[in-house]
Design a protein around this motif. Structure first.
Motif, mmCIF file in Angstrom:
data_model
loop_
_atom_site.group_PDB
_atom_site.id
_atom_site.type_symbol
_atom_site.label_atom_id
_atom_site.label_comp_id
_atom_site.label_asym_id
_atom_site.label_seq_id
_atom_site.Cartn_x
_atom_site.Cartn_y
_atom_site.Cartn_z
ATOM 1 N N ALA A 103 -1.559 11.225 14.043
ATOM 2 C CA ALA A 103 -2.357 10.154 13.427
ATOM 3 C C ALA A 103 -3.203 9.503 14.575
ATOM 4 O O ALA A 103 -4.269 9.244 14.597
ATOM 5 C CB ALA A 103 -1.673 9.218 12.727
ATOM 6 N N TYR A 141 -7.031 6.488 10.686
ATOM 7 C CA TYR A 141 -7.374 7.217 9.477
ATOM 8 C C TYR A 141 -6.643 6.639 8.053
ATOM 9 O O TYR A 141 -5.415 6.516 8.246
ATOM 10 C CB TYR A 141 -7.337 8.657 9.173
ATOM 11 C CG TYR A 141 -8.168 9.572 10.081
ATOM 12 C CD1 TYR A 141 -9.033 10.277 9.275
ATOM 13 C CD2 TYR A 141 -8.376 9.393 11.410
ATOM 14 C CE1 TYR A 141 -9.948 11.010 9.974
ATOM 15 C CE2 TYR A 141 -9.470 10.028 12.212
ATOM 16 C CZ TYR A 141 -10.250 11.007 11.443
ATOM 17 O OH TYR A 141 -11.015 11.829 11.962
ATOM 18 N N LYS A 142 -7.277 5.940 7.216
ATOM 19 C CA LYS A 142 -6.471 5.335 6.186
ATOM 20 C C LYS A 142 -7.465 5.019 5.047
ATOM 21 O O LYS A 142 -8.468 5.416 4.892
ATOM 22 C CB LYS A 142 -6.063 3.839 6.659
ATOM 23 C CG LYS A 142 -7.268 2.823 7.158
ATOM 24 C CD LYS A 142 -6.710 1.622 7.370
ATOM 25 C CE LYS A 142 -7.524 0.294 7.315
ATOM 26 N NZ LYS A 142 -8.057 0.102 6.177
ATOM 27 N N VAL A 143 -7.102 4.773 3.836
ATOM 28 C CA VAL A 143 -7.570 4.387 2.753
ATOM 29 C C VAL A 143 -8.330 2.834 2.693
ATOM 30 O O VAL A 143 -7.730 2.016 3.390
ATOM 31 C CB VAL A 143 -6.827 4.521 1.303
ATOM 32 C CG1 VAL A 143 -6.396 5.685 1.287
ATOM 33 C CG2 VAL A 143 -5.747 3.438 1.573
ATOM 34 N N ALA A 186 -6.542 -0.310 2.308
ATOM 35 C CA ALA A 186 -5.060 -0.681 3.150
ATOM 36 C C ALA A 186 -5.546 -1.983 3.937
ATOM 37 O O ALA A 186 -6.704 -2.240 4.480
ATOM 38 C CB ALA A 186 -4.694 0.251 3.717
ATOM 39 N N ASN A 229 -6.370 -4.296 7.131
ATOM 40 C CA ASN A 229 -7.012 -3.697 8.549
ATOM 41 C C ASN A 229 -6.368 -4.464 9.619
ATOM 42 O O ASN A 229 -6.691 -4.356 10.992
ATOM 43 C CB ASN A 229 -8.541 -4.496 8.379
ATOM 44 C CG ASN A 229 -9.379 -3.239 7.802
ATOM 45 O OD1 ASN A 229 -9.133 -2.096 7.952
ATOM 46 N ND2 ASN A 229 -9.997 -3.971 6.863
ATOM 47 N N GLU A 265 -0.158 -2.545 10.439
ATOM 48 C CA GLU A 265 0.129 -2.099 9.016
ATOM 49 C C GLU A 265 -1.093 -1.101 8.433
ATOM 50 O O GLU A 265 -1.060 -0.032 8.025
ATOM 51 C CB GLU A 265 -0.241 -3.202 7.855
ATOM 52 C CG GLU A 265 1.127 -4.128 7.621
ATOM 53 C CD GLU A 265 1.235 -5.199 8.709
ATOM 54 O OE1 GLU A 265 1.871 -6.112 8.741
ATOM 55 O OE2 GLU A 265 0.339 -5.428 9.387
ATOM 56 N N ARG A 266 -2.197 -1.341 9.448
ATOM 57 C CA ARG A 266 -3.421 -0.328 9.213
ATOM 58 C C ARG A 266 -3.263 0.818 9.977
ATOM 59 O O ARG A 266 -3.938 2.022 9.598
ATOM 60 C CB ARG A 266 -4.643 -0.808 10.179
ATOM 61 C CG ARG A 266 -4.495 -0.995 11.669
ATOM 62 C CD ARG A 266 -5.164 -1.884 12.157
ATOM 63 N NE ARG A 266 -6.755 -1.730 12.026
ATOM 64 C CZ ARG A 266 -7.460 -1.103 12.916
ATOM 65 N NH1 ARG A 266 -7.198 -0.900 14.015
ATOM 66 N NH2 ARG A 266 -8.839 -0.940 12.783
ATOM 67 N N TRP A 267 -2.075 1.043 10.459
ATOM 68 C CA TRP A 267 -1.437 2.523 10.995
ATOM 69 C C TRP A 267 -0.395 3.180 10.113
ATOM 70 O O TRP A 267 0.070 4.225 10.254
ATOM 71 C CB TRP A 267 -0.752 2.352 12.443
ATOM 72 C CG TRP A 267 -1.789 2.170 13.499
ATOM 73 C CD1 TRP A 267 -2.206 0.836 13.776
ATOM 74 C CD2 TRP A 267 -2.627 3.143 14.182
ATOM 75 N NE1 TRP A 267 -3.435 0.780 14.494
ATOM 76 C CE2 TRP A 267 -3.605 2.231 14.903
ATOM 77 C CE3 TRP A 267 -2.864 4.183 14.144
ATOM 78 C CZ2 TRP A 267 -4.418 2.765 15.823
ATOM 79 C CZ3 TRP A 267 -3.776 4.791 15.180
ATOM 80 C CH2 TRP A 267 -4.623 4.238 16.018
ATOM 81 N N GLU A 268 0.225 2.504 8.831
ATOM 82 C CA GLU A 268 1.133 2.784 8.325
ATOM 83 C C GLU A 268 0.507 3.126 6.885
ATOM 84 O O GLU A 268 0.227 2.297 5.874
ATOM 85 C CB GLU A 268 2.091 1.700 7.971
ATOM 86 C CG GLU A 268 2.780 1.552 9.289
ATOM 87 C CD GLU A 268 3.823 0.129 9.564
ATOM 88 O OE1 GLU A 268 4.494 0.238 10.465
ATOM 89 O OE2 GLU A 268 3.678 -0.559 8.562
ATOM 90 N N THR A 269 0.184 4.359 6.579
ATOM 91 C CA THR A 269 -0.724 5.013 5.480
ATOM 92 C C THR A 269 0.339 5.028 4.406
ATOM 93 O O THR A 269 1.383 5.529 4.556
ATOM 94 C CB THR A 269 -1.242 6.408 5.865
ATOM 95 O OG1 THR A 269 -0.125 7.182 6.267
ATOM 96 C CG2 THR A 269 -2.177 6.279 6.784
ATOM 97 N N GLY A 270 -0.057 4.401 3.128
ATOM 98 C CA GLY A 270 0.604 4.794 2.071
ATOM 99 C C GLY A 270 1.799 3.836 1.890
ATOM 100 O O GLY A 270 2.023 3.050 2.780
#
Length: 411
Positions: free
Chosen positions: A100, A248-250, A253, A255, A259-264
């Motif tokens: 990531a 890369y994130k949805v 989520a 910003n 947290e912006r690095w922790e997907t899902g």
């Protein structure tokens, strides 16, 4: 005394109640994943049974989950000596986090840019950078290690660095042969050239307490399951990088970093257990005063004294057996308490299976450190046998391993 310390540690591990061939298991498989103390498993169970919820809700278990995640970031910040808990990112594992991060960094790089990896590293700190470089049209340089000293060639690094260097990826310690690298030196050289430094501390963290401020790197990753915790990865990054880069994130989520690095939805029970892991390590400190970082440092001093004493016993025993060769620095060198060795005429796979039948657990193969085995000429003969000393390993465990290897070698 080593056995007094190991007895104190083993009391927290229910697995030592198991028997194979009528004896407790001698666990030398720690470099592939350590055993887990009761307190860590209980923390995971407690979260799932009493606090399980998603984050940021307007009810009790959600608020409790938020607090548990905050506590875990604080614990890992102390573990890494990070300036802020907001620099701690949790993920599936070190490999996934590195992929990531490599994609996010690669957004800003392209043809003409360069990245440096090492010949001594696990593929988790090589392949993500190679694939990113391939996608972006970048050049990859490989820093070799000396097959006589088992140390990185730092003089060669000076020749590989240039104004085009964007990142140097280096392991803090070799998971195959135990070499501890001078990552502070590498980070300083990368910084002087204008590049970033990423440190893989997966094999280092079970044996030495990481210190991102002393290292001076930009990113560092490790895995809780190597130091008595759950299967979880941890990434530390400087605040300016975590906030500037675009992961890369949805879109909905957060910003905000981290947290912006922790997907899902995250592995909340694993994160809760990671906090418990850090606190359990600190509980082993001979002196219980001071900050969490102080107690961790004291515990690791005790780990080191125990591991070095037992590794000296293991190293002396193995090297005294005709037909056995231990790769890596000497017992008193810059290394972790991990022995990568071969037995003449016995494949590593056959050796590991035979020892396992006696209740002595070791790993065999290349351990994803493929370029290490290639450089040592071991790729076509099954790689290495690997035995790692952990705080729960006893003198009797070491003697059983040495005796088993002696029998396999025909001694």
């Amino acid at each position: 005394m080593p056995d007094q310390f190991s007895a104190r540690v083993r009391a927290d591990f229910p697995v030592f109640e198991r028997r194979i061939a009528g004896r407790p298991i001698a666990f030398f498989d720690g470099p592939g994943g350590s055993q887990v103390p009761r307190q860590v498993a209980e923390a995971m169970s407690d979260y799932l049974l009493m606090h399980n919820a998603n984050t940021h809700g307007g009810f009790a278990t959600s608020a409790e989950t938020d607090a548990i995640l905050t506590r875990a970031r604080e614990a890992m910040a102390a573990f890494l000596n990070a300036p802020s808990p907001r620099e701690v990112v949790f993920g599936q594992n070190m490999t996934t986090l590195t992929f990531a991060l490599s994609r996010a960094l690669g957004r800003d790089w392209g043809p003409g840019d360069e990245v440096i990896v090492t010949q001594l590293d696990h593929q988790a700190n090589v392949a993500p950078w190679r694939l990113m470089a391939e996608d972006r049209g970048m050049t990859v340089h490989v820093l070799p290690f000396c097959t006589e000293t088992y140390a990185l060639d730092y003089d060669a690094l000076a020749g590989l660095l240039s104004p085009r260097t964007r990142l140097v990826a280096v392991g803090a310690a070799s998971n195959a042969i135990g070499t501890v690298n001078d990552v502070a030196r590498v980070a300083a050289m990368a910084r002087e050239a204008g590049g970033l430094c990423f440190v893989d501390a997966v094999h280092y963290a079970p044996h030495r307490l990481p210190d991102v401020q002393a290292i001076g790197c930009d990113f560092l990753a490790c895995s809780a399951y190597k130091f008595f915790g759950p299967h979880l990865g941890i990434l530390w990054g400087r605040t300016e990088h975590l906030e500037r880069l675009t992961p890369y994130k949805v879109p909905p989520a957060s910003n905000a970093a981290p947290e912006r690095w922790e997907t899902g939805t995250m592995n909340h029970e694993g994160i809760a257990a990671t906090a418990a892991t850090v606190e359990w390590i600190a509980s082993l400190a001979p002196a219980q005063g001071g900050s969490l970082r102080d107690r961790l440092r004291s515990a690791y001093d005790a780990f080191d004294a125990h591991e070095q004493a037992l590794f000296a016993r293991l190293y002396a025993g193995l090297t005294a057996i005709p037909g056995v060769r231990v790769h890596g620095p000497g017992a008193d060198g810059q290394r972790t308490a991990t022995a990568g060795f071969v037995i003449d005429g016995v494949s590593p796979d056959a050796a590991a299976r035979a020892l396992g039948e006696e209740g002595v657990f070791v790993w065999n193969g290349d351990f994803y450190a493929t370029t290490v085995c290639e450089a040592l000429g071991l790729s076509d003969c099954g790689g290495l046998i690997r035995a790692g000393v952990a705080p729960y390993v006893s003198e009797d465990d070491v003697d059983r391993l040495v005796d088993g290897v002696r029998r396999l070698a025909g001694g």
